[in-house]
Scaffold this motif. Structure first.
Motif, PDB file in Angstrom:
ATOM      1  N   ARG A 251       0.841  -1.198   0.000  1.00  0.00           N
ATOM      2  CA  ARG A 251       0.000   0.000   0.000  1.00  0.00           C
ATOM      3  C   ARG A 251       0.878   1.251   0.000  1.00  0.00           C
ATOM      4  O   ARG A 251       0.605   2.217  -0.694  1.00  0.00           O
ATOM      5  N   LYS A 252       1.963   1.201   0.772  1.00  0.00           N
ATOM      6  CA  LYS A 252       2.905   2.324   0.822  1.00  0.00           C
ATOM      7  C   LYS A 252       3.571   2.512  -0.546  1.00  0.00           C
ATOM      8  O   LYS A 252       3.722   3.628  -1.020  1.00  0.00           O
TER       9      LYS A 252
ATOM     10  N   ILE B 181       1.741   6.872  -6.739  1.00  0.00           N
ATOM     11  CA  ILE B 181       0.749   7.933  -6.924  1.00  0.00           C
ATOM     12  C   ILE B 181       1.379   9.296  -6.684  1.00  0.00           C
ATOM     13  O   ILE B 181       1.189  10.227  -7.468  1.00  0.00           O
ATOM     14  N   ASN B 182       2.153   9.421  -5.613  1.00  0.00           N
ATOM     15  CA  ASN B 182       2.772  10.712  -5.277  1.00  0.00           C
ATOM     16  C   ASN B 182       3.785  11.161  -6.320  1.00  0.00           C
ATOM     17  O   ASN B 182       3.992  12.353  -6.517  1.00  0.00           O
TER      18      ASN B 182
ATOM     19  N   TYR C 261      -5.576   3.336  -6.121  1.00  0.00           N
ATOM     20  CA  TYR C 261      -4.365   2.690  -6.612  1.00  0.00           C
ATOM     21  C   TYR C 261      -3.845   3.387  -7.861  1.00  0.00           C
ATOM     22  O   TYR C 261      -4.613   3.986  -8.617  1.00  0.00           O
ATOM     23  N   PRO C 262      -2.530   3.258  -8.104  1.00  0.00           N
ATOM     24  CA  PRO C 262      -1.987   3.760  -9.367  1.00  0.00           C
ATOM     25  C   PRO C 262      -2.412   2.851 -10.511  1.00  0.00           C
ATOM     26  O   PRO C 262      -2.678   1.660 -10.309  1.00  0.00           O
TER      27      PRO C 262
ATOM     28  N   SER D 279      -5.149 -10.747  -4.043  1.00  0.00           N
ATOM     29  CA  SER D 279      -3.695 -10.818  -4.098  1.00  0.00           C
ATOM     30  C   SER D 279      -3.094 -10.574  -2.719  1.00  0.00           C
ATOM     31  O   SER D 279      -3.586  -9.762  -1.940  1.00  0.00           O
ATOM     32  N   ARG D 280      -1.997 -11.243  -2.416  1.00  0.00           N
ATOM     33  CA  ARG D 280      -1.306 -10.984  -1.150  1.00  0.00           C
ATOM     34  C   ARG D 280      -0.612  -9.627  -1.179  1.00  0.00           C
ATOM     35  O   ARG D 280      -0.202  -9.100  -0.164  1.00  0.00           O
ATOM     36  N   ARG D 281      -0.497  -9.038  -2.376  1.00  0.00           N
ATOM     37  CA  ARG D 281       0.211  -7.775  -2.507  1.00  0.00           C
ATOM     38  C   ARG D 281      -0.659  -6.555  -2.250  1.00  0.00           C
ATOM     39  O   ARG D 281      -0.153  -5.459  -2.137  1.00  0.00           O
ATOM     40  N   GLY D 282      -1.946  -6.728  -2.232  1.00  0.00           N
ATOM     41  CA  GLY D 282      -2.820  -5.593  -2.002  1.00  0.00           C
ATOM     42  C   GLY D 282      -4.270  -5.988  -2.185  1.00  0.00           C
ATOM     43  O   GLY D 282      -4.571  -7.072  -2.687  1.00  0.00           O
ATOM     44  N   THR D 283      -5.157  -5.108  -1.800  1.00  0.00           N
ATOM     45  CA  THR D 283      -6.583  -5.378  -1.948  1.00  0.00           C
ATOM     46  C   THR D 283      -6.998  -5.287  -3.409  1.00  0.00           C
ATOM     47  O   THR D 283      -7.786  -6.092  -3.902  1.00  0.00           O
TER      48      THR D 283
END
Length: 199
Positions: free
Chosen positions: A28-29, A35-36, A82-83, A120-124
């Protein structure tokens, strides 16, 4: 059973439970970092900050090539932000949401199709997409920070090779999809352009 063994098993159990949460936090970070940094190229510099007067450059990894985010998708009702990356391969879908390059570009005339992982284990990512309500808003922002809002008008489940997901359109449309039924089907969310968009 000895106390040492009990303590070891407790610590191991906590670690097993904590690892997925830690991985999702880190991913998420990373998504927020993309995105930033979206839209900042290696040659562009941000304006001087009032505090330090320093200038920042985006790393080439984040701003060039297939790895650079091309937009942001936000679905406030599902807490999705999300990006968006060009392409829908494993690399892009492990970092965020993928744009199918054979479909219309972001916020362009035609049917723009975005894909995201489910579970996914990487994100929602799009895990909760199937609970989206008809009439919900979906916002897409491009690298120029222009945002278009879309309204969900239809959802459903289709086969994995259903061509209707990529169907062309004469109007600006947005289609979102993710896996359903353990990857044997696809959940599809079709959206129309809202009338009050910022150009």
């Amino acid at each position: 059973m000895s106390k040492k063994r009990i303590v070891t098993l407790i610590v191991l159990g906590i670690a097993i439970v904590a690892v997925p949460f830690l991985l999702r936090f880190l991913d998420r970070k990373q998504a927020e970092d993309y995105i930033n940094r979206m839209g900042v190229t290696e040659d562009e510099e941000d304006e001087e900050s009032e505090a330090g007067g320093g200038k920042k450059k985006a790393t080439p990894e984040l701003s060039k090539g297939a790895k650079g985010a091309i937009g942001i998708i936000e679905i406030e009702s599902l807490n999705i932000r999300y990006p968006i990356f060009e392409g829908a391969g494993a690399e892009q879908l492990n970092m965020g949401i993928g744009h199918l390059p054979e479909t219309a570009g972001l916020m362009q005339k035609g049917n723009c199709v975005l894909a995201g992982h489910n579970g996914s284990r990487r994100g929602t990512f799009f895990t909760n997409l199937s609970s989206i309500a008809i009439g919900a808003e979906v916002k897409v922002t491009d690298k120029e920070m222009v945002t278009h809002t879309y309204i969900v008008e239809d959802t459903g489940v289709v086969g994995p090779y259903d061509a209707s997901v990529r169907a062309e359109s004469d109007e600006e449309r947005l289609t979102l999809f993710t896996c359903a039924y353990h990857g044997t089907q696809r959940f599809v969310c079709r959206c129309r352009l809202a009338t009050d968009n910022n150009e």
